[in-house]
Design an enzyme around this catalytic site. Structure first.
Site, PDB file in Angstrom:
ATOM      1  N   HIS A 187       0.883  -1.155   0.000  1.00 36.66           N
ATOM      2  CA  HIS A 187       0.000   0.000   0.000  1.00 36.66           C
ATOM      3  C   HIS A 187       0.927   1.212   0.000  1.00 36.66           C
ATOM      4  O   HIS A 187       2.049   1.145   0.529  1.00 36.66           O
ATOM      5  CB  HIS A 187      -0.872   0.031   1.255  1.00 36.66           C
ATOM      6  CG  HIS A 187      -1.840  -1.117   1.324  1.00 36.66           C
ATOM      7  ND1 HIS A 187      -1.858  -2.033   2.335  1.00 36.66           N
ATOM      8  CD2 HIS A 187      -2.826  -1.467   0.468  1.00 36.66           C
ATOM      9  CE1 HIS A 187      -2.817  -2.914   2.112  1.00 36.66           C
ATOM     10  NE2 HIS A 187      -3.412  -2.601   0.977  1.00 36.66           N
ATOM     11  N   ASP A 228       2.283   1.786   3.322  1.00 40.56           N
ATOM     12  CA  ASP A 228       3.213   0.770   3.863  1.00 40.56           C
ATOM     13  C   ASP A 228       4.635   1.266   3.619  1.00 40.56           C
ATOM     14  O   ASP A 228       5.535   1.082   4.439  1.00 40.56           O
ATOM     15  CB  ASP A 228       3.070  -0.588   3.153  1.00 40.56           C
ATOM     16  CG  ASP A 228       1.749  -1.283   3.447  1.00 40.56           C
ATOM     17  OD1 ASP A 228       1.238  -1.137   4.566  1.00 40.56           O
ATOM     18  OD2 ASP A 228       1.241  -1.979   2.529  1.00 40.56           O
TER      19      ASP A 228
HETATM   20  C1  3MF Z   1      -9.269  -6.631   0.642  1.00 45.61           C
HETATM   21  C2  3MF Z   1      -7.991  -7.027   0.067  1.00 45.61           C
HETATM   22  C3  3MF Z   1      -6.849  -6.098   0.277  1.00 45.61           C
HETATM   23  C4  3MF Z   1      -6.207  -5.707  -1.016  1.00 45.61           C
HETATM   24  C5  3MF Z   1      -5.033  -4.832  -0.750  1.00 45.61           C
HETATM   25  C6  3MF Z   1      -4.372  -4.365  -2.002  1.00 45.61           C
HETATM   26  C7  3MF Z   1      -5.869  -6.399   2.407  1.00 45.61           C
HETATM   27  O1  3MF Z   1     -10.214  -7.603   0.586  1.00 45.61           O
HETATM   28  O2  3MF Z   1      -7.871  -8.101  -0.484  1.00 45.61           O
HETATM   29  O3  3MF Z   1      -5.898  -6.756   1.072  1.00 45.61           O
HETATM   30  O4  3MF Z   1      -5.772  -6.814  -1.699  1.00 45.61           O
HETATM   31  O5  3MF Z   1      -5.485  -3.754  -0.016  1.00 45.61           O
HETATM   32  O6  3MF Z   1      -5.187  -3.566  -2.733  1.00 45.61           O
END
Ligand code: 3MF
Ligand code: MG
Length: 344
Positions: free
Chosen positions: A49, A52
Site C-alpha cells: 500500500h 506501507d
Molecule cells: C481486501 C484485500 C486487500 C487488497 C489490498 C491491495 C488487504 O479484501 O484483499 O488486502 O488486496 O489492499 O489492494
C-alpha cells in the site's frame, strides 16, 4: 517448457491478529524486520500500500514522499527484493468514508485523485509501474445513495487521471463483491475488464484476481483467472482460500478446497502465467490463534501448497485426460483427478 514462478505478498500479511471483534494479539513487527522475513520464507516480491512504504504520506511534501520511498527502495535492494505493485489506500481517511472516486462530495473525490497520484509517485520511487486498485468503498450501503451510472463514469475518469499522470503506469483492478460496502460497483473480473474498456487506454488496465473475492461472488477463481488470461488482462493474483460466502477470510491457499486450488494452479501454469514477469501474489492472514513465533507459517504453507499442486498438475497424464474428454467420460475424468490428488 514448464516455467518457474516468483512469489510475493504484502507486509500486511504479517499482522497482529486484530479482527472486528477483538484487539491485536501479537506485537507489531517493524517494517524492516518484515522485509527480512521475505527471502527466508522463499519470496522475492513485495506488494505495497502507498503508506506501507511511506507512512503518513498525506502530511508530506512530494519531495519528502520521494525521499522516504527511495529509502525503502534501498532496503529492498539490500534484501534482494523487488516491489511488485503499489495500491493507494483509499478506505481509511475520513474523506473516503463514502467512497473515494465515487464519493458524492467533489472535495472528497479530489482528495482520492490526489492520493492516487501520490501512490504513483511512490511506485516510481520503488521501481514498479504496477498500481493495484482495490475499490474498497466504491459502492453503496443503500442503492439510493449514489447513481450507479454516474459512479461507473467516475471510476473510469479516475483511472484516466492516473493513466494520464504517468504514461507508463499499468492499473490492476482488484474486484470484490462486498465488504466493507453492502454492494461494490466492480464485483467481478468481467466488471473490472469492462471498466478498463471505458478508459482512455484499455491496454493499460487489467486485473488482480483474489481467490476469496471470486468465491464471495459465487464464482470459481480458476475460471475468473481463465477469463482474464483469455483477455490478456491477468496482471497479478491474490491467492488465498475462503470457506463459503461470508466475511473475507484470507485463509491459506488451498486450505479449504484443494481441488479448487489445484485448478487455479493448473490454469495459471497451462497458460504461462508469469512469463511476462507476473508474480504469484498471496493475500493470506495468519489465524488469530497463532503464537507470535509461528505467525508467518501461513505464507510458507501457501507457497508450499502451490508448488505441490503444481507438481500434481504437471504429472496429471495428459493422454489419459484427452482420452476421457474425447469419450466424454467426465465421471471417470473426475475420478482420475481425485485419484491423482489423493496420491494414487
Ligand atoms: C481486501 C484485500 C486487500 C487488497 C489490498 C491491495 C488487504 O479484501 O484483499 O488486502 O488486496 O489492499 O489492494
Ligand atoms: Mg487482496
Amino acid at each position: 517448457m514448464a516455467g518457474t514462478f516468483r512469489f510475493s505478498f504484502g507486509p500486511w500479511n504479517i499482522h497482529q491478529g486484530a479482527d472486528p471483534f477483538g484487539p491485536p494479539v501479537r506485537d507489531a513487527i517493524e517494517f524492516g524486520r518484515k522485509l527480512g522475513e521475505y527471502k527466508k520464507l522463499g519470496f522475492e516480491g513485495v506488494q505495497f500500500h502507498d503508506d506501507d512504504a511511506v507512512p503518513e504520506l498525506n502530511d508530506l511534501s512530494p519531495q519528502a514522499i520521494a525521499d522516504k520511498a527511495e529509502q525503502v527502495r534501498g532496503l529492498l535492494d539490500g534484501e534482494g527484493l523487488a516491489a511488485e505493485f503499489v495500491a493507494p489506500r483509499l478506505w481509511e481517511d475520513p474523506r473516503t468514508i463514502d467512497g473515494g472516486y465515487t464519493s458524492n462530495d467533489p472535495a472528497c473525490r479530489a482528495y482520492a485523485l490526489e492520493r492516487s497520484r501520490k501512490a504513483i509517485d511512490v511506485a516510481n520511487a520503488l521501481g514498479t509501474k504496477l498500481i493495484v486498485l482495490w475499490l474498497a468503498r466504491e459502492g453503496t450501503y443503500i442503492r439510493e445513495a449514489k447513481d450507479s451510472v454516474v459512479a461507473v463514469g467516475r471510476l473510469a475518469e479516475a483511472i484516466d487521471d492516473m493513466l494520464a499522470y504517468d504514461p507508463e503506469v499499468r492499473i490492476a483492478i482488484e474486484p470484490k463483491p462486498n465488504e466493507p460496502m453492502d454492494q461494490a460497483y466492480i464485483p467481478t473480473t468481467g466488471h473490472a475488464i469492462a471498466l478498463g474498456g471505458l478508459t482512455a487506454d484499455p491496454d493499460r488496465v487489467g486485473v488482480n484476481i483474489e481467490s476469496a473475492h471470486a468465491i464471495l461472488a459465487g464464482l470459481d477463481p480458476s475460471d475468473e483467472m481463465g477469463f482474464a488470461l483469455a483477455c490478456e488482462k491477468l496482471y497479478t493474483v491474490h491467492l488465498n482460500d475462503q470457506n463459503g460466502p461470508k466475511f473475507d477470510e484470507d485463509k491459506s491457499f488451498g486450505a479449504v478446497d484443494l481441488r479448487r486450488a489445484f485448478n487455479q494452479v493448473r490454469i495459471l501454469d497451462r497458460h504461462d502465467y508469469g512469463s511476462n514477469g507476473e508474480f504469484v501474489g498471496l493475500d493470506v492472514k495468519a489465524m488469530r490463534t497463532q503464537k507470535p513465533d509461528a505467525a508467518t507459517r501461513h505464507l510458507a504453507n501457501s507457497k508450499t501448497i502451490f508448488l505441490r499442486l503444481l507438481k500434481l498438475s504437471r504429472s496429471l497424464d495428459p493422454g489419459k485426460v484427452d482420452e476421457l474428454i474425447a469419450s466424454r467420460d467426465y465421471e471417470q475424468l473426475e475420478m482420475t483427478v481425485i485419484d491423482h490428488l489423493l496420491g494414487g
